[in-house]
Design a protein around this motif. Structure first.
Motif, short mmCIF file in Angstrom:
data_model
loop_
_atom_site.label_atom_id
_atom_site.label_comp_id
_atom_site.label_asym_id
_atom_site.label_seq_id
_atom_site.Cartn_x
_atom_site.Cartn_y
_atom_site.Cartn_z
N VAL A 50 7.96 -19.81 40.07
CA VAL A 50 8.75 -19.70 38.85
C VAL A 50 7.81 -19.54 37.65
O VAL A 50 6.96 -20.40 37.39
CB VAL A 50 9.64 -20.95 38.65
CG1 VAL A 50 10.41 -20.84 37.33
CG2 VAL A 50 10.60 -21.11 39.82
N THR A 52 7.87 -19.52 33.77
CA THR A 52 8.73 -19.95 32.67
C THR A 52 8.19 -19.43 31.35
O THR A 52 7.03 -19.65 31.01
CB THR A 52 8.83 -21.49 32.63
OG1 THR A 52 9.40 -21.95 33.86
CG2 THR A 52 9.71 -21.94 31.48
N ILE A 135 12.53 -28.93 33.29
CA ILE A 135 12.05 -27.58 33.61
C ILE A 135 10.66 -27.59 34.27
O ILE A 135 10.43 -26.88 35.25
CB ILE A 135 12.02 -26.71 32.34
CG1 ILE A 135 13.44 -26.61 31.76
CG2 ILE A 135 11.46 -25.32 32.62
CD1 ILE A 135 13.51 -25.96 30.40
N THR A 139 8.42 -25.42 37.50
CA THR A 139 7.63 -24.31 36.97
C THR A 139 6.29 -24.18 37.68
O THR A 139 5.57 -25.16 37.86
CB THR A 139 7.39 -24.52 35.46
OG1 THR A 139 8.65 -24.48 34.78
CG2 THR A 139 6.47 -23.46 34.89
N LEU A 142 3.57 -21.63 33.16
CA LEU A 142 4.24 -21.65 31.87
C LEU A 142 3.56 -20.66 30.93
O LEU A 142 2.35 -20.70 30.75
CB LEU A 142 4.20 -23.06 31.26
CG LEU A 142 4.62 -23.20 29.79
CD1 LEU A 142 6.08 -22.79 29.59
CD2 LEU A 142 4.38 -24.63 29.30
N ARG A 173 3.27 -27.45 41.40
CA ARG A 173 4.02 -27.09 40.19
C ARG A 173 3.10 -27.26 38.97
O ARG A 173 2.14 -28.02 39.00
CB ARG A 173 5.25 -27.98 40.02
CG ARG A 173 6.25 -27.87 41.15
CD ARG A 173 6.93 -26.51 41.18
NE ARG A 173 6.75 -25.83 42.46
CZ ARG A 173 7.03 -24.56 42.68
NH1 ARG A 173 7.48 -23.80 41.69
NH2 ARG A 173 6.85 -24.01 43.86
#
Length: 331
Positions: A50, A52, A135, A139, A142, A173
């Motif tokens: 992910v 973000t 969040i 993630t 970022l 993460r």
């Protein structure tokens, strides 16, 4: 970073922007990496990956323009729990996930009320960030592009990072942060300095105190905080800035400060900060060597009084703020 953690990935084929002669070469390499992702997939240990994105201005739009060349699916904050409950789905091995978040996604009223944009702008002290809880645990990387001032709550604090890094289940993460906004000690509290093109990354391990290092194999979130990123693609950057400035060049040359664009670009005038930049006064008081210029006149010493000097004297004499002293050979 993934290779240092023991995992090969398609991103190993991508270099920093400055190693490519122009943006088209960057895009060509991105298409190549995109094909590898589609054919060979991503490391299973990190899926779903992910990315973000915070902010909606030029810096975030530029980051998205690059990222969107890769195979991806756009998701929302509400999708995160569902996606991770199905994280072993094969589709996440050949597709990145793009999460674009707005302030309403990670800010909440301290008293439990709903987020209100107008109120937040006027009374940010009534709000707190829940990015770390809502969040960040989902993630992988970022990309931070938000505008931030000290009156606003931070996106991530030192204690937030420590809480995340001390959870073993979140070891894959928050692997990396690209802080494009580059506010030192700002929205990301542990972003302590701007990195450079020659040394683009540093790492922060907050598990037992705040330890900063540059060893790619040691634990810690990788941070990229280069503050002069456009120089990595000088041709495109120069053309973009030139094309953007050209329409206002005439007004700038004749000093038309009432021009609607130039008037908004003025930071300091007549020895005073403009109203919209008054918040800088606090920083100026804290940092030695910074001051707003005074209304005192400029002094110019002109050596020589020949014919080449006359046009310069005429030009300087138009300014009421300039004292001219002419030195000449009396013989």
């Amino acid at each position: 970073r993934l290779l240092a953690l023991g995992y090969n990935s398609p991103f190993i084929h991508m270099g920093q922007a400055h190693v490519y002669p122009n943006l088209e070469c960057v895009n060509t390499k991105l298409r190549h990496v995109a094909n590898i992702i589609a054919d060979q997939g991503l490391p299973e240990a990190f899926a779903p990956m992910v990315f973000t994105f915070t902010g909606s201005g030029n810096v975030t739009q530029g980051a998205r323009a690059i990222f969107d060349k890769l195979p991806h699916e756009n998701i929302t904050v509400d999708d995160l729990p569902r996606i991770f409950s199905d994280r072993f789905n094969e589709k996440y091995k050949t597709c990145l996930l793009a999460l674009q978040v707005d302030a309403k996604d990670y800010l909440e009223r301290i008293d439990g009320g709903e987020y209100d944009r107008s109120e937040y702008r006027s009374h940010p002290e009534r709000y707190r960030s829940v990015f770390a809880q809502k969040i960040a645990p989902y993630t992988t990387m970022l990309i931070n592009g938000i505008y931030w001032e000290s009156k606003y709550p931070r996106l991530l604090t030192n204690s937030d990072l420590a809480a995340i890094q001390n959870q073993r289940e979140l070891k894959n993460r928050m692997l990396a942060i690209a802080d494009i906004s580059c506010d030192i000690g700002g929205s990301i509290e542990f972003m302590s300095h701007a990195s450079t093109i020659d040394s683009p990354f540093f790492y922060v391990d907050a598990r037992d105190g705040l330890v900063e290092h540059k060893d790619i194999e040691k634990p810690g979130v990788q941070i990229n905080s280069i503050d002069n990123l456009p120089t990595e693609l000088p041709f495109e950057a120069s053309k973009h800035f030139g094309d953007s400035l050209y329409p206002f060049a005439k007004a700038l040359a004749i000093g038309d400060l009432d021009h609607p664009v130039l008037s908004q670009a003025i930071i300091c005038q007549s020895g005073e900060l403009e109203q919209q930049h008054q918040h800088l006064l606090k920083t100026m008081d804290e940092v030695q060597g910074i001051r707003v210029g005074s209304n005192s006149k400029n002094s110019v010493l002109l050596a020589g009084s020949g014919m080449v000097s006359q046009p310069l004297v005429e030009y300087l004499a138009k300014s009421k703020d300039t004292d001219i002293t002419i030195g000449m050979d009396q013989q």
